[in-house]
Design an enzyme around this catalytic site. Structure first.
Site, PDB file in Angstrom:
ATOM      1  CG  ASP A  69      45.313   3.057  51.537  1.00 37.42           C
ATOM      2  OD1 ASP A  69      45.579   1.858  51.318  1.00 37.42           O
ATOM      3  OD2 ASP A  69      45.806   3.695  52.479  1.00 37.42           O
ATOM      4  CG  ASP A  85      45.345  -0.441  57.349  1.00 36.23           C
ATOM      5  OD1 ASP A  85      44.722  -0.530  58.424  1.00 36.23           O
ATOM      6  OD2 ASP A  85      45.485  -1.393  56.565  1.00 36.23           O
TER       7      ASP A  85
END
Length: 220
Positions: A15, A17
């Site tokens: 991922d 953020d």
């Protein structure tokens, strides 16, 4: 956790953020400022529902919280304006241990991808300005798949681009939606929580929950 659990891993999907980039607090601040300008309060529990979600999912969640008349498009545009101003004003901080983890994964000869709910243009900007763009074989943005996390689409797309079977992919996530998406994709996951501690149900879906990317390096 035994390293044997990771013996079959051929790719690591990150991922962005909240996991690699310490941007969730910036986004939360931008939403709060944009909301305040139109007399909407953004309590933490409302914002945290949208962590790891796509724009369309965020719109639905916010309208559920504030009502159908919530001016999402206008506030989203203002939030983006504020967020981009933050990006121009100061470097995006990366999470401790990130570059060491990337080097360790490279040393093991594993493929790497990014699968982020952020739309591709902004994701590329963030990864470029932080010097991460060339560390990954492929990047999948939230605007490139039909359904956002917790649906499995984005992780399955990343695995397909890497030509690695889902069962041989390890996902690194900070959000509950991301861990659920990895599980739905048939992938193992390690969770590194950012703004919100996971529920017991989500913890049960991950291989383990650790405090930092440095801890992930030690597992690999």
């Amino acid at each position: 956790m035994s390293n044997n659990l990771l013996a079959g891993v051929r790719a690591v999907i990150f991922d962005m953020d909240g996991l690699m980039l310490d941007t969730e607090r910036m986004a939360q601040s931008a939403w709060q400022t944009a909301g305040a300008e139109r007399n909407y309060d953004f309590p933490a529990h409302v914002y945290l529902q949208a962590v790891g979600r796509t724009k369309s999912d965020t719109e639905r969640l916010f309208k559920d919280a504030f009502g159908p008349e919530f001016p999402f498009d206008a506030l989203y545009a203002r939030k983006q304006e504020l967020f981009y101003a933050m990006l121009e004003a100061e470097p995006i901080p990366t999470k401790p241990g990130l570059f060491e983890l990337l080097d360790r994964i490279d040393g093991r000869g594993l493929a790497k991808a990014v699968a982020t709910s952020t739309a591709r243009p902004l994701a590329l900007k963030k990864l470029t300005t932080t010097g991460l763009i060339d560390r990954f074989a492929t990047i999948v943005g939230g605007d490139e798949v039909p359904n956002g996390k917790p649906a499995p689409d984005i992780f399955l797309a990343a695995a397909a681009r890497l030509a690695v079977a889902p069962a041989r992919c390890l996902v690194l996530e900070d959000s509950e939606a991301g861990v659920r998406a990895a599980h739905a994709a048939g992938m193992q996951s390690i969770m590194v929580p950012d703004l919100k501690a996971p529920s017991a149900a989500v913890k049960a879906l991950a291989l383990t929950v650790v405090q930092s990317l440095t801890d992930v390096s030690q597992l690999l």
